[in-house]
Scaffold this motif. Structure first.
Motif, short mmCIF file in Angstrom:
data_model
loop_
_atom_site.label_atom_id
_atom_site.label_comp_id
_atom_site.label_asym_id
_atom_site.label_seq_id
_atom_site.Cartn_x
_atom_site.Cartn_y
_atom_site.Cartn_z
N ASP A 38 -69.98 -71.48 -64.92
CA ASP A 38 -69.91 -70.26 -65.74
C ASP A 38 -68.75 -69.34 -65.34
OD1 ASP A 38 -71.25 -69.88 -63.34
OD2 ASP A 38 -72.32 -68.12 -64.08
N LEU A 39 -68.21 -69.54 -64.15
CA LEU A 39 -67.10 -68.69 -63.70
C LEU A 39 -65.74 -69.29 -64.02
CD1 LEU A 39 -68.57 -67.89 -60.19
CD2 LEU A 39 -68.42 -66.30 -62.11
N MET A 40 -65.76 -70.54 -64.46
CA MET A 40 -64.51 -71.25 -64.67
C MET A 40 -63.94 -70.96 -66.06
SD MET A 40 -65.52 -74.95 -63.06
CE MET A 40 -65.83 -75.14 -61.30
N ASP A 41 -62.61 -70.89 -66.15
CA ASP A 41 -61.97 -70.75 -67.46
C ASP A 41 -62.40 -71.90 -68.36
OD1 ASP A 41 -60.61 -68.51 -66.63
OD2 ASP A 41 -58.81 -69.62 -66.04
N TYR A 42 -62.37 -73.12 -67.80
CA TYR A 42 -62.79 -74.31 -68.55
C TYR A 42 -63.75 -75.10 -67.67
CZ TYR A 42 -58.28 -72.84 -70.35
OH TYR A 42 -57.25 -72.08 -70.80
N SER A 43 -64.86 -75.54 -68.24
CA SER A 43 -65.84 -76.30 -67.46
C SER A 43 -65.23 -77.64 -67.06
CB SER A 43 -67.10 -76.53 -68.30
OG SER A 43 -66.78 -77.43 -69.35
N PRO A 44 -65.82 -78.34 -66.09
CA PRO A 44 -65.25 -79.62 -65.67
C PRO A 44 -65.05 -80.60 -66.84
CG PRO A 44 -66.91 -78.92 -64.10
CD PRO A 44 -66.94 -77.93 -65.23
N ARG A 45 -66.03 -80.67 -67.72
CA ARG A 45 -65.91 -81.60 -68.86
C ARG A 45 -64.70 -81.25 -69.72
NH1 ARG A 45 -66.37 -81.25 -74.01
NH2 ARG A 45 -67.08 -79.11 -73.86
N LYS A 46 -64.58 -79.95 -70.02
CA LYS A 46 -63.49 -79.48 -70.86
C LYS A 46 -62.14 -79.75 -70.18
CE LYS A 46 -64.33 -75.75 -73.85
NZ LYS A 46 -64.62 -74.32 -73.96
N LEU A 47 -62.14 -79.53 -68.88
CA LEU A 47 -60.92 -79.71 -68.10
C LEU A 47 -60.40 -81.15 -68.21
CD1 LEU A 47 -59.53 -77.52 -66.38
CD2 LEU A 47 -60.61 -78.52 -64.37
N ILE A 48 -61.34 -82.10 -68.15
CA ILE A 48 -60.95 -83.51 -68.26
C ILE A 48 -60.35 -83.78 -69.64
CG2 ILE A 48 -61.79 -85.91 -68.28
CD1 ILE A 48 -63.81 -85.13 -66.14
N ALA A 49 -60.99 -83.22 -70.69
CA ALA A 49 -60.47 -83.40 -72.05
C ALA A 49 -59.07 -82.80 -72.16
CB ALA A 49 -61.41 -82.75 -73.06
N MET A 50 -58.86 -81.66 -71.53
CA MET A 50 -57.56 -80.98 -71.61
C MET A 50 -56.48 -81.76 -70.87
SD MET A 50 -58.91 -77.09 -71.14
CE MET A 50 -57.34 -76.23 -71.23
N VAL A 51 -56.86 -82.34 -69.72
CA VAL A 51 -55.89 -83.16 -68.99
C VAL A 51 -55.46 -84.33 -69.86
CG1 VAL A 51 -55.53 -84.67 -66.99
CG2 VAL A 51 -56.76 -82.52 -66.70
N ARG A 52 -56.44 -84.96 -70.50
CA ARG A 52 -56.12 -86.12 -71.34
C ARG A 52 -55.28 -85.73 -72.55
NH1 ARG A 52 -61.52 -89.89 -71.14
NH2 ARG A 52 -62.31 -88.37 -72.63
N SER A 53 -55.40 -84.46 -72.97
CA SER A 53 -54.60 -84.01 -74.10
C SER A 53 -53.24 -83.49 -73.66
CB SER A 53 -55.31 -82.88 -74.86
OG SER A 53 -56.65 -83.19 -75.04
N GLY A 54 -52.98 -83.54 -72.36
CA GLY A 54 -51.67 -83.13 -71.87
C GLY A 54 -51.45 -81.63 -71.81
N MET A 55 -52.54 -80.85 -71.72
CA MET A 55 -52.39 -79.38 -71.70
C MET A 55 -52.09 -78.90 -70.28
SD MET A 55 -55.56 -78.64 -74.28
CE MET A 55 -55.35 -76.89 -74.50
N ARG A 56 -50.90 -79.20 -69.85
CA ARG A 56 -50.52 -79.04 -68.45
C ARG A 56 -50.60 -77.60 -67.94
NH1 ARG A 56 -45.85 -78.18 -66.06
NH2 ARG A 56 -45.51 -79.10 -64.02
N GLU A 57 -49.89 -76.69 -68.61
CA GLU A 57 -49.83 -75.29 -68.17
C GLU A 57 -51.22 -74.67 -68.13
OE1 GLU A 57 -47.02 -72.85 -67.86
OE2 GLU A 57 -45.87 -74.65 -67.38
N GLU A 58 -51.98 -74.88 -69.21
CA GLU A 58 -53.31 -74.27 -69.31
C GLU A 58 -54.21 -74.74 -68.18
OE1 GLU A 58 -51.64 -75.71 -71.72
OE2 GLU A 58 -51.94 -74.75 -73.66
N VAL A 59 -54.16 -76.05 -67.91
CA VAL A 59 -55.02 -76.60 -66.87
C VAL A 59 -54.60 -76.09 -65.49
CG1 VAL A 59 -55.65 -78.73 -65.65
CG2 VAL A 59 -55.71 -78.66 -68.14
N LEU A 60 -53.31 -76.24 -65.18
CA LEU A 60 -52.87 -75.95 -63.81
C LEU A 60 -52.89 -74.47 -63.47
CD1 LEU A 60 -50.02 -78.54 -63.15
CD2 LEU A 60 -52.45 -78.69 -62.65
N SER A 61 -52.77 -73.60 -64.49
CA SER A 61 -52.83 -72.18 -64.16
C SER A 61 -54.24 -71.61 -64.30
CB SER A 61 -51.85 -71.40 -65.03
OG SER A 61 -52.19 -71.59 -66.38
#
Lengths: 193, 288
Positions: A38-61
């Motif tokens: 609940d404290l994360m910008d993106y939950s772990p599941r969402k984070l994995i989807a974002m990595v696979r979509s190549g959302m580099r800046e959003e994920v790493l920051s």
């Protein structure tokens, strides 16, 4: 300069623990198990989807991986055998490498301070570690980061706990060091080269 | 006599309570713990979160040093347990990483062939010594003592195979073999917040509060733990948690070998019980 990065997913896969993202079925067991989701910008599941979509800046920051407690609950529950905990560590490493680690929590500073002391002494003890953290916060404060000042005040409130621990002989004031620091440095220098 | 290469970890090095009580208890169980010469910090969570390759090298140095002894590596710290185990398995699973790490170790005049078994104190007590042997050494059984067995995360997760990762039983059985009564404790393997106590104290206080509340609801008089990080969070921050949540917890948090030592009739002075923030005197008086 580091090598030019073509695919973000490939870069994540190149760090141990990162390569499992392709197996994810987006079931969300990891997010449902995470004490801090609940404290994360993106939950772990969402984070994995974002990595696979190549959302580099959003994920790493994002702050997500820095709220990982390394409790491994997601890892033992994942039906696909993915190790989201190791993935979080891989993302943290990449955020540091590309200087994108968030400044909204001081967890990256704490971790860096720990590593600073470890590489210098070979061992880490609370007192020199906390002094180092304070110093690193101060440096950040000079770069006009308001959170650093807040944390410096918060740290002062930890003094009573530290004093009590010291009173009971549970804190070592003198830094403990390994004998063969040169050997450790040689190992680390080769790893860095 | 069983011999092991001991990896005390930094927390066992500064706060000697856990280490000293383990050293007092182990000889009675025919266990010899020989400290690894010039071991270094395992890197813990911070290093693998900053630089994976360097972190692996640092932990691999310990494995190389342990390998020279020809013994199993035993640590009393749950975090070191996971890091050293994970390093060993990563070196096996990732040939490219292994190559880089071998090269780095060679620069320090070391080499690691793989194959050092990394074990936790709790695991050798349960698997190598066994409940019966432990029970046979008991002089002053902890009869009637209600204990919440707190495993924390890293002694059971990720699944390293010696106990259930979510509802472990080994520590409960061990307490029974000392005569104590393990109480129901649903959150026994939930996270105490670990190292985030420094950057995110408020958040971690909330986790500690939940654990104490749950232990107390099960009727516990004290908590026993096998991890130095869990111990510090639950013991040293209990007063702060009380202030913040307007509670009145007074639950002594002991290390496993401290309770074992009491049951084995070891003098309470050499178990460092006076170093605990929450004094166990009232609860344990009859066992001193």
């Amino acid at each position: 300069m580091k090598e030019i990065v073509t695919g973000f997913a490939e870069e994540v896969c190149s760090i141990p623990g990162g390569e499992t993202i392709h197996k994810c079925i987006q079931c969300g067991v990891c997010s449902g198990s995470c004490p801090n989701a609940d404290l994360m910008d993106y939950s772990p599941r969402k984070l994995i989807a974002m990595v696979r979509s190549g959302m580099r800046e959003e994920v790493l920051s994002s702050n997500s991986m820095w709220y990982c407690l390394t409790c491994y609950l997601c890892t033992v529950r994942c039906p696909r055998g993915i190790k989201p905990t190791e993935l979080m560590h891989a993302l943290e490493c990449l955020a540091v490498r590309h200087d994108l680690a968030t400044r909204r929590t001081t967890t990256p500073i704490v971790y860096q301070s720990f590593v600073d002391i470890l590489t210098r002494n070979g061992r880490v003890h609370e007192v020199d570690f906390i002094f180092r953290y304070y110093l690193n916060l101060y440096r950040l404060f000079l770069r006009m980061k308001p959170l650093a000042a807040l944390k410096m005040v918060a740290l002062a409130f930890m003094t009573p706990v530290a004093l009590k621990l010291f009173g009971r002989g549970r804190l070592a004031f003198k830094a403990k060091r390994i004998k063969r620091r040169r050997e450790l440095n040689a190992i680390l220098n080769t790893a860095r080269s | 006599m069983r011999s092991y290469a001991l990896f005390p970890g930094c927390s066992g090095d500064a706060d000697t309570m856990y280490y000293r009580s383990a050293q007092a208890v182990c000889p009675l169980l025919d266990i010899e713990l020989i400290e690894i010469e010039d071991w270094n910090c395992c890197g813990a969570t911070p290093y693998i979160s900053i630089n994976n390759l360097e972190a692996t090298c640092v932990a691999a140095r310990n494995l190389a040093l342990a390998q020279k002894t020809g013994l199993d590596l035993v640590t009393s710290c749950s975090c070191c347990y996971v890091i050293q185990n994970q390093t060993d398995s990563h070196l096996r699973e990732y040939p490219e990483l292994r190559e880089k790490v071998s090269e780095a170790l060679a620069a320090g005049g070391l080499q690691y062939q793989g194959g050092v078994r990394v074990r936790h104190l709790l695991e050798i007590l349960v698997n190598d010594v066994g409940y019966e042997a432990i029970s046979s050494k008991v002089k002053k059984g902890l009869e009637g003592l209600k204990v919440a067995c707190y495993y924390g995360c890293l002694v059971v997760r990720p699944k390293l195979g010696f106990d259930d990762p979510e509802f472990p039983q080994s520590l409960d059985r061990l307490m029974e073999s000392l005569g104590a009564e393990p109480t129901p404790f649903h959150l026994k393997s939930r996270c105490c917040g670990g190292a985030l106590i420094l950057p995110e104290e408020g958040l971690v206080q909330g986790l500690i509060h939940k654990l104490l509340e749950n232990a107390l609801a099960g009727g516990a008089e004290c908590i026993v733990t096998v991890c130095p990080l869990c111990h510090t969070n639950l013991d040293a921050y209990q007063a702060k948690v009380n202030r913040r949540f307007k509670t009145n917890y007074h639950l002594p948090v002991l290390y496993l070998p401290q309770l074992m030592g009491l049951a084995f009739g070891i003098d309470s002075g050499s178990l460092d019980l006076e170093k605990l923030m929450i004094s166990p005197k009232k609860v344990l008086e009859s066992f001193y």
